[in-house]
Motif scaffolding. Sequence first.
Motif, PDB file in Angstrom:
ATOM      1  N   THR A 116       0.829  -1.208   0.000  1.00 37.60           N
ATOM      2  CA  THR A 116       0.000   0.000   0.000  1.00 37.60           C
ATOM      3  C   THR A 116       0.862   1.256   0.000  1.00 37.60           C
ATOM      4  O   THR A 116       1.951   1.293   0.577  1.00 37.60           O
ATOM      5  N   ALA A 117       0.335   2.291  -0.642  1.00 40.19           N
ATOM      6  CA  ALA A 117       1.045   3.577  -0.684  1.00 40.19           C
ATOM      7  C   ALA A 117       1.195   4.161   0.716  1.00 40.19           C
ATOM      8  O   ALA A 117       2.198   4.824   1.025  1.00 40.19           O
ATOM      9  N   LYS A 118       0.225   3.889   1.587  1.00 38.03           N
ATOM     10  CA  LYS A 118       0.250   4.444   2.944  1.00 38.03           C
ATOM     11  C   LYS A 118       1.463   3.942   3.718  1.00 38.03           C
ATOM     12  O   LYS A 118       2.218   4.738   4.305  1.00 38.03           O
ATOM     13  N   LEU A 119       1.676   2.634   3.739  1.00 45.39           N
ATOM     14  CA  LEU A 119       2.820   2.088   4.471  1.00 45.39           C
ATOM     15  C   LEU A 119       4.126   2.492   3.807  1.00 45.39           C
ATOM     16  O   LEU A 119       5.107   2.837   4.489  1.00 45.39           O
ATOM     17  N   GLN A 120       4.160   2.472   2.501  1.00 44.25           N
ATOM     18  CA  GLN A 120       5.387   2.850   1.807  1.00 44.25           C
ATOM     19  C   GLN A 120       5.764   4.306   2.079  1.00 44.25           C
ATOM     20  O   GLN A 120       6.947   4.643   2.164  1.00 44.25           O
ATOM     21  N   GLU A 121       4.757   5.166   2.243  1.00 47.45           N
ATOM     22  CA  GLU A 121       5.032   6.562   2.565  1.00 47.45           C
ATOM     23  C   GLU A 121       5.594   6.686   3.977  1.00 47.45           C
ATOM     24  O   GLU A 121       6.516   7.478   4.225  1.00 47.45           O
ATOM     25  N   VAL A 122       5.064   5.898   4.913  1.00 46.66           N
ATOM     26  CA  VAL A 122       5.596   5.883   6.279  1.00 46.66           C
ATOM     27  C   VAL A 122       7.067   5.474   6.270  1.00 46.66           C
ATOM     28  O   VAL A 122       7.910   6.088   6.934  1.00 46.66           O
ATOM     29  N   LEU A 123       7.382   4.428   5.506  1.00 48.14           N
ATOM     30  CA  LEU A 123       8.760   3.952   5.424  1.00 48.14           C
ATOM     31  C   LEU A 123       9.667   4.975   4.739  1.00 48.14           C
ATOM     32  O   LEU A 123      10.815   5.175   5.144  1.00 48.14           O
ATOM     33  N   LYS A 124       9.123   5.653   3.725  1.00 54.18           N
ATOM     34  CA  LYS A 124       9.916   6.668   3.025  1.00 54.18           C
ATOM     35  C   LYS A 124      10.231   7.841   3.949  1.00 54.18           C
ATOM     36  O   LYS A 124      11.341   8.388   3.922  1.00 54.18           O
ATOM     37  N   ASN A 125       9.273   8.237   4.773  1.00 56.37           N
ATOM     38  CA  ASN A 125       9.509   9.330   5.725  1.00 56.37           C
ATOM     39  C   ASN A 125      10.591   8.955   6.731  1.00 56.37           C
ATOM     40  O   ASN A 125      11.333   9.824   7.211  1.00 56.37           O
ATOM     41  N   ARG A 126      10.673   7.672   7.029  1.00 60.36           N
ATOM     42  CA  ARG A 126      11.658   7.223   8.019  1.00 60.36           C
ATOM     43  C   ARG A 126      13.045   7.013   7.402  1.00 60.36           C
ATOM     44  O   ARG A 126      14.058   7.364   8.017  1.00 60.36           O
ATOM     45  N   PHE A 127      13.087   6.432   6.177  1.00 65.09           N
ATOM     46  CA  PHE A 127      14.373   6.015   5.615  1.00 65.09           C
ATOM     47  C   PHE A 127      14.820   6.823   4.396  1.00 65.09           C
ATOM     48  O   PHE A 127      15.924   6.612   3.897  1.00 65.09           O
ATOM     49  N   GLY A 128      13.978   7.730   3.909  1.00 61.39           N
ATOM     50  CA  GLY A 128      14.339   8.465   2.705  1.00 61.39           C
ATOM     51  C   GLY A 128      14.009   7.669   1.450  1.00 61.39           C
ATOM     52  O   GLY A 128      13.250   6.698   1.487  1.00 61.39           O
ATOM     53  N   ASP A 129      14.591   8.058   0.322  1.00 62.37           N
ATOM     54  CA  ASP A 129      14.302   7.385  -0.945  1.00 62.37           C
ATOM     55  C   ASP A 129      14.941   6.002  -0.988  1.00 62.37           C
ATOM     56  O   ASP A 129      16.078   5.815  -0.564  1.00 62.37           O
ATOM     57  N   PHE A 130      14.211   5.051  -1.527  1.00 66.15           N
ATOM     58  CA  PHE A 130      14.725   3.693  -1.669  1.00 66.15           C
ATOM     59  C   PHE A 130      14.028   3.006  -2.828  1.00 66.15           C
ATOM     60  O   PHE A 130      12.953   3.429  -3.277  1.00 66.15           O
ATOM     61  N   PHE A 131      14.657   1.947  -3.315  1.00 68.79           N
ATOM     62  CA  PHE A 131      14.065   1.099  -4.342  1.00 68.79           C
ATOM     63  C   PHE A 131      13.448  -0.099  -3.638  1.00 68.79           C
ATOM     64  O   PHE A 131      14.124  -0.796  -2.878  1.00 68.79           O
ATOM     65  N   ILE A 132      12.169  -0.351  -3.903  1.00 69.34           N
ATOM     66  CA  ILE A 132      11.476  -1.459  -3.247  1.00 69.34           C
ATOM     67  C   ILE A 132      11.612  -2.742  -4.062  1.00 69.34           C
ATOM     68  O   ILE A 132      11.323  -2.771  -5.262  1.00 69.34           O
ATOM     69  N   ILE A 133      12.066  -3.790  -3.398  1.00 67.72           N
ATOM     70  CA  ILE A 133      12.027  -5.142  -3.962  1.00 67.72           C
ATOM     71  C   ILE A 133      10.954  -5.904  -3.192  1.00 67.72           C
ATOM     72  O   ILE A 133      11.037  -6.009  -1.963  1.00 67.72           O
ATOM     73  N   PRO A 134       9.922  -6.406  -3.839  1.00 66.10           N
ATOM     74  CA  PRO A 134       8.844  -7.096  -3.119  1.00 66.10           C
ATOM     75  C   PRO A 134       9.346  -8.326  -2.375  1.00 66.10           C
ATOM     76  O   PRO A 134      10.424  -8.864  -2.675  1.00 66.10           O
ATOM     77  N   GLU A 135       8.554  -8.774  -1.437  1.00 64.22           N
ATOM     78  CA  GLU A 135       8.873  -9.990  -0.694  1.00 64.22           C
ATOM     79  C   GLU A 135       9.154 -11.134  -1.666  1.00 64.22           C
ATOM     80  O   GLU A 135       8.406 -11.383  -2.608  1.00 64.22           O
ATOM     81  N   GLY A 136      10.277 -11.810  -1.448  1.00 61.99           N
ATOM     82  CA  GLY A 136      10.636 -12.932  -2.302  1.00 61.99           C
ATOM     83  C   GLY A 136      11.070 -12.550  -3.704  1.00 61.99           C
ATOM     84  O   GLY A 136      11.231 -13.418  -4.564  1.00 61.99           O
ATOM     85  N   GLY A 137      11.266 -11.240  -3.966  1.00 59.00           N
ATOM     86  CA  GLY A 137      11.628 -10.822  -5.318  1.00 59.00           C
ATOM     87  C   GLY A 137      10.523 -11.066  -6.328  1.00 59.00           C
ATOM     88  O   GLY A 137      10.781 -11.257  -7.520  1.00 59.00           O
ATOM     89  N   CYS A 138       9.271 -11.028  -5.850  1.00 59.09           N
ATOM     90  CA  CYS A 138       8.129 -11.404  -6.684  1.00 59.09           C
ATOM     91  C   CYS A 138       7.624 -10.219  -7.508  1.00 59.09           C
ATOM     92  O   CYS A 138       6.659  -9.545  -7.136  1.00 59.09           O
ATOM     93  N   ASN A 139       8.282  -9.966  -8.622  1.00 61.56           N
ATOM     94  CA  ASN A 139       7.819  -8.976  -9.593  1.00 61.56           C
ATOM     95  C   ASN A 139       8.353  -9.385 -10.962  1.00 61.56           C
ATOM     96  O   ASN A 139       8.989 -10.431 -11.105  1.00 61.56           O
ATOM     97  N   LEU A 140       8.099  -8.567 -11.982  1.00 62.07           N
ATOM     98  CA  LEU A 140       8.522  -8.949 -13.327  1.00 62.07           C
ATOM     99  C   LEU A 140      10.036  -8.958 -13.471  1.00 62.07           C
ATOM    100  O   LEU A 140      10.583  -9.727 -14.272  1.00 62.07           O
ATOM    101  N   HIS A 141      10.735  -8.122 -12.703  1.00 68.19           N
ATOM    102  CA  HIS A 141      12.197  -8.194 -12.697  1.00 68.19           C
ATOM    103  C   HIS A 141      12.657  -9.568 -12.199  1.00 68.19           C
ATOM    104  O   HIS A 141      13.594 -10.160 -12.735  1.00 68.19           O
ATOM    105  N   GLY A 142      11.976 -10.053 -11.154  1.00 60.92           N
ATOM    106  CA  GLY A 142      12.311 -11.367 -10.616  1.00 60.92           C
ATOM    107  C   GLY A 142      12.013 -12.484 -11.598  1.00 60.92           C
ATOM    108  O   GLY A 142      12.804 -13.418 -11.769  1.00 60.92           O
ATOM    109  N   VAL A 143      10.860 -12.383 -12.275  1.00 62.47           N
ATOM    110  CA  VAL A 143      10.502 -13.385 -13.279  1.00 62.47           C
ATOM    111  C   VAL A 143      11.531 -13.391 -14.400  1.00 62.47           C
ATOM    112  O   VAL A 143      11.995 -14.450 -14.838  1.00 62.47           O
ATOM    113  N   ARG A 144      11.898 -12.192 -14.863  1.00 65.79           N
ATOM    114  CA  ARG A 144      12.873 -12.105 -15.960  1.00 65.79           C
ATOM    115  C   ARG A 144      14.191 -12.788 -15.584  1.00 65.79           C
ATOM    116  O   ARG A 144      14.772 -13.537 -16.379  1.00 65.79           O
ATOM    117  N   GLY A 145      14.665 -12.544 -14.377  1.00 71.31           N
ATOM    118  CA  GLY A 145      15.897 -13.187 -13.937  1.00 71.31           C
ATOM    119  C   GLY A 145      15.782 -14.695 -13.953  1.00 71.31           C
ATOM    120  O   GLY A 145      16.714 -15.409 -14.370  1.00 71.31           O
TER     121      GLY A 145
END
Length: 312
Positions: free
Chosen positions: A124-153
Motif C-alpha cells: 500500500t502507498a500508505k505504508l510505503q510513505e511511512v517507510l519513506k519518511n523514516r528512511f528516505g528514498d529507496f528502491f522497493i524489492i517485493p517480498e521474495g523478489g516477486c515482480n517482473l524483474h524477478g521473473v525475468r531473472g
Amino acid sequence: MTSFFAVPPLQEINSAIAHQNNVELYVLRLDLMHPFVNGNKWFKLKYNLEAAKAQNFNKLLTFGGAYSNHIYATAAVGNLFGLQTIGVIRGEKSLPLNPTLDFAVSQGMQLVYLDRQTYRQQQTAKLQEVLKNRFGDFFIIPEGGCNLHGVRGCTEIISNSAPLIKGDFDVICLACGTGTTLAGVTLSLHQKQHLIGFPVLKGGEFLKSAIETLLAEYLSSDLPMPGDKSISWELICDYHFGGYAKVTEELVTFQKEFGKLYQIPLDYIYTAKMFYGVMDLIQQKYFSNCRILLIHTGGLQGNLGIENRLID
C-alpha cells in the motif's frame, strides 16, 4: 555483476528406484553458485538491482520473515555491490537474533519490525510513505523478489547453465514459495517439456492464479521471451509437510539420508520437500521412461534455524 558467481554444476543422482523405472535424475546445483547469494535468489535480484541502478537508487528496501532466504540474500547483495539495505521483518523483534537476521545485520542491513497486520499492507502507498519518511528514498524489492524483474531473472536459470543443459530434459521440478521462479523457468522452456512446481505452503493451490497472473503480465510486457509460450506446467501440492517452515520426523530423516547417499545438502523449507515428492512419485510410478531435472534453489542457511528449533 555475474563475475561473482560460479556456473552451477549438474549432478546425476544414481537412484535404484529411478533406474527401476527408467528415470534419469539430475540436479542443477544452484546452491553452489555463491556462498551467500545462491539458488534462485540471485536470479530474482539481478534485474531488480539493474532497475535500482538505472533509477539512481543506492538504497534497497525489501520484506520478509525472520528466517527469509530473500532477506539473507538481499543483505549479502547489498554488501557485495555497495548498496544500503533495509529489511522489513514480519513480527516482533526477538533477541538474540536468529542466524538469518544476525547475518543480515553483519552485512550492513538495517532491520525494522512490523506486526503481522501492518506487514500485510506492504504494497500500500500508505505504508510505503511511512517507510519513506523514516528512511528516505529507496528502491522497493517485493517480498521474495516477486515482480517482473524477478521473473525475468528466473528465465535465465536454465540458459545460465548452458552448455550443461541443452533442453533435453522431459520434466523439470522445483519447489515453490511465491511462484516467481516457476513463472520464469516456464517462460524459458521449449515445446514438449513439462514443469512441475511443489508448493511448500499448505493449501498451495492458490499459487496457480498468482503464477497465471505473473505469466500474463510478463507476456504482455516487452521483456525478453526466451522459450515457448505454450509450455505445460502443474502444481503438486501434497508435499508441504504441514505448511511453510513446518517439518516432520519423516522429512528430517529423508533430508539426512539423502545428503549421506548423494552428497547433496537439502534445506527443510523448500528443497527437501520437493526432492521427497519427486522420489515418492517415482516409487509410485508417476514418472517413468523420462529424464528429470531437479532445480536446487539453495536456501541452506535456513537449516540452522530449523535445527535449533528441533533441538529446543
